[in-house]
Scaffold this motif. Structure first.
Motif: not given
Length: 303
Positions: A274-290
């Motif tokens: 359900s969190d994949t609809r959260d733009a903020r968490l999506n951006r954080f996840a992108e930065l974290l993985v990188k």
């Protein structure tokens, strides 16, 4: 009758905690009041949401369906609130804000995430990052964390999984220990050495059972913590498997038996669907993985 959002919020707290007492601490209400609110919600919806027992509150099928819908509403409300709160504030566009909790195995939490999260904090001053380091699998449905890093990809549950990076492990020991101990040139020589590793019955993931690959039957010095194992090795406790990315933090250790045992494992980023609809968490996840990918590579290049 459609439930109010506050009723859904309290319902989610009980669904995640599975007990009234634990949920009550989360939402700052007393357990009796929380129990009455849950009972009222069940009456309003004319459905049983929980199976109640001395062990706690377990969701029924109807409860599971409502939990998924409530979590979707929660994510949508959070995204909408952040969007409204940031409108008209130029500084809000400069970076991420709010709190994010990351659950991670303690090897990653001790030797990779501090550098990564410190850098994210500098780049995003309004961001509060919490690192929960526990040697076990995190339950995202109970919201123990917003995101979790795991050493294997779960195959069950409403989760999304992304491979973050591979990492390497080797046997290592302190220079002092090697100087004072019997020769160590083959895996067979391990029989004459003290071995440091996990407590066997506390290994929570098959990917962490490193010593099984080496045929080691006895662990003389054991801990469920990677950091404790590393310090045992630094104190001359014996020989053990170490993350290559942790070795720059322990300059007194030296890799051994590199031609006999070289392991590769992976970190996975795990999120509730359900969190994949959260733009903020999506951006954080992108930065974290990188950032995690780059930091593991940087540390491994130092040895």
């Amino acid at each position: 009758m459609l439930p109010h959002w506050d009723d859904l919020r309290l319902f989610l707290a009980v669904a995640r905690a599975e007990t009234l007492s634990t949920a009550a601490k989360t939402v700052r209400k007393d357990a009796a009041t929380l129990g009455r609110r849950v009972a009222r919600l069940e009456r309003d919806l004319d459905v049983v949401l929980f199976r109640k027992s001395p062990q706690g509150y377990a969701l029924t099928e109807a409860g599971l369906r409502l939990r998924d819908q409530a979590e979707a509403a929660e994510a949508a409300m959070r995204a909408a609130t952040e969007g409204i709160g940031g409108a008209g504030r130029p500084e809000a566009d400069a970076g991420l804000t709010g709190q994010v909790r990351i659950g991670a195995p303690d090897g990653c939490a001790n030797y990779v995430l501090p550098q990564v999260c410190a850098a994210l904090g500098r780049d995003h001053p309004g961001l509060d990052v919490q690192i929960v380091a526990l040697p076990r699998v995190f339950n995202l449905s109970r919201r123990e964390a917003d995101l979790a890093i795991g050493v294997s990809a779960p195959t069950a549950g409403q989760l999304t999984v992304q491979r973050m990076t591979d990492y390497r492990l080797h046997f290592a020991a302190s220079e002092t220990y090697l100087e004072q101990s019997a020769p160590l040139t083959t895996l067979e020589d391990l029989q004459r050495h003290r071995v440091v590793g996990y407590i066997p019955d506390m290994i929570f993931d098959r990917e962490l059972d490193y010593l099984a690959d080496a045929g080691v039957a006895r662990v003389a010095l054991a801990s469920n913590s990677v950091a404790v194992q590393l310090n045992l090795l630094r104190q001359g406790g014996g020989v053990g498997v170490v993350h290559d990315f942790a070795l720059p933090f322990a300059p007194g250790l030296r890799r051994v038996l590199r031609n006999d045992l070289s392991l590769s494992r992976s970190f996975y980023l795990i999120r509730h669907q359900s969190d994949t609809r959260d733009a903020r968490l999506n951006r954080f996840a992108e930065l974290l993985v990188k950032a995690v990918r780059a930091e593991v590579a940087r540390l491994e290049d130092q040895i």
